[in-house]
Design a protein around this motif. Structure first.
Motif, short mmCIF file in Angstrom:
data_model
loop_
_atom_site.label_atom_id
_atom_site.label_comp_id
_atom_site.label_asym_id
_atom_site.label_seq_id
_atom_site.Cartn_x
_atom_site.Cartn_y
_atom_site.Cartn_z
N ARG A 99 2.26 -3.46 -0.76
CA ARG A 99 1.38 -2.68 -1.63
C ARG A 99 1.94 -2.71 -3.04
O ARG A 99 3.16 -2.74 -3.24
N PHE A 100 1.04 -2.71 -4.00
CA PHE A 100 1.44 -2.65 -5.40
C PHE A 100 0.58 -1.62 -6.11
O PHE A 100 -0.64 -1.61 -5.95
N LEU A 101 1.24 -0.78 -6.86
CA LEU A 101 0.60 0.24 -7.67
C LEU A 101 1.01 -0.02 -9.11
O LEU A 101 2.17 -0.33 -9.38
N LEU A 161 -2.29 6.01 -12.98
CA LEU A 161 -2.54 4.92 -12.05
C LEU A 161 -3.72 4.10 -12.57
O LEU A 161 -4.83 4.62 -12.71
N VAL A 162 -3.47 2.82 -12.87
CA VAL A 162 -4.52 1.96 -13.43
C VAL A 162 -4.90 0.80 -12.52
O VAL A 162 -5.91 0.13 -12.75
N GLY A 163 -4.11 0.55 -11.47
CA GLY A 163 -4.40 -0.54 -10.56
C GLY A 163 -3.69 -0.37 -9.24
O GLY A 163 -2.64 0.30 -9.18
N LEU A 221 3.16 -1.67 -18.72
CA LEU A 221 2.78 -1.33 -17.35
C LEU A 221 4.02 -1.22 -16.47
O LEU A 221 4.97 -1.98 -16.62
N ARG A 222 3.98 -0.27 -15.55
CA ARG A 222 5.06 -0.09 -14.58
C ARG A 222 4.50 -0.39 -13.20
O ARG A 222 3.48 0.16 -12.79
N TRP A 223 5.18 -1.29 -12.49
CA TRP A 223 4.78 -1.69 -11.14
C TRP A 223 5.64 -0.96 -10.12
O TRP A 223 6.83 -0.77 -10.33
N SER A 224 5.02 -0.59 -9.00
CA SER A 224 5.75 0.09 -7.94
C SER A 224 5.12 -0.24 -6.59
O SER A 224 3.94 -0.57 -6.51
N GLY A 245 -6.08 -7.42 -12.26
CA GLY A 245 -6.50 -7.69 -10.89
C GLY A 245 -5.90 -8.98 -10.37
O GLY A 245 -5.42 -9.07 -9.24
N ARG A 246 -5.90 -9.99 -11.21
CA ARG A 246 -5.30 -11.29 -10.87
C ARG A 246 -3.82 -11.10 -10.54
O ARG A 246 -3.31 -11.63 -9.56
N GLN A 247 -3.11 -10.35 -11.37
CA GLN A 247 -1.68 -10.13 -11.14
C GLN A 247 -1.43 -9.39 -9.83
O GLN A 247 -0.48 -9.72 -9.11
N ILE A 248 -2.26 -8.41 -9.52
CA ILE A 248 -2.10 -7.68 -8.25
C ILE A 248 -2.27 -8.64 -7.08
O ILE A 248 -1.45 -8.67 -6.16
#
Length: 149
Positions: free
Chosen positions: A44-46, A53-55, A3-6, A84-87
């Motif tokens: 914001r986190f994507l 885009l998954v979350g 996963l890549r976070w942005s 979801g928890r991580q977001i």
């Protein structure tokens, strides 16, 4: 799963974000409205998997008093794996230092947020654009006066 976070929204596909909210399911949110909401959100986190885009999630915050976590969504194919928890955890961490961090949960999902440290409020109030629908969906309790909110 890689996963890549942005937090960048410069190249965000707003139609893909709207589609995510539709299938999550968190309702029909228009791409233009999402652009406005995410642009005005302090945090914001994507989350992407192979450029899909998954979350997503965001927090409106004033930098001192209040941060409001909202619009946390995960693709159904990626639900149940802790994304979801991580977001939410990342949004909470970004919001540290505010006097209060608030959110309101989809009815029936309150326990998920309680496990993350959120407590139910006894005095929260809201005015929804469609009060009757919010009452029917379980976001509001019937008022003492029978007004619905």
């Amino acid at each position: 799963m890689s996963l890549r976070w942005s937090s960048a929204i410069d190249d965000l596909d707003w139609n893909a974000l709207a589609a995510l909210y539709r299938v999550a399911p968190l309702g029909d949110k228009r791409p233009e409205g999402l652009r406005t909401a995410f642009t005005h959100s302090m945090f914001r986190f994507l989350v992407y998997e192979r450029d899909v885009l998954v979350g997503a999630g965001r927090a409106l915050a004033d930098g001192v008093d209040c941060s409001y976590i909202c619009d946390v969504a995960v693709l159904p194919t990626h639900q149940g794996i802790g994304l979801g928890r991580q977001i939410v955890e990342r949004l909470v961490e970004a919001s540290r230092g505010h006097r209060k961090i608030i959110l309101y949960a989809v009815p029936g999902k309150e326990g998920f947020y309680e496990k993350l440290g959120f407590a139910r409020m006894s005095t929260a109030m809201a005015i929804f654009q469609n009060q009757a629908q919010a009452l029917a969906d379980g976001y509001l309790r019937p008022s003492v006066q029978g007004q619905g909110a």
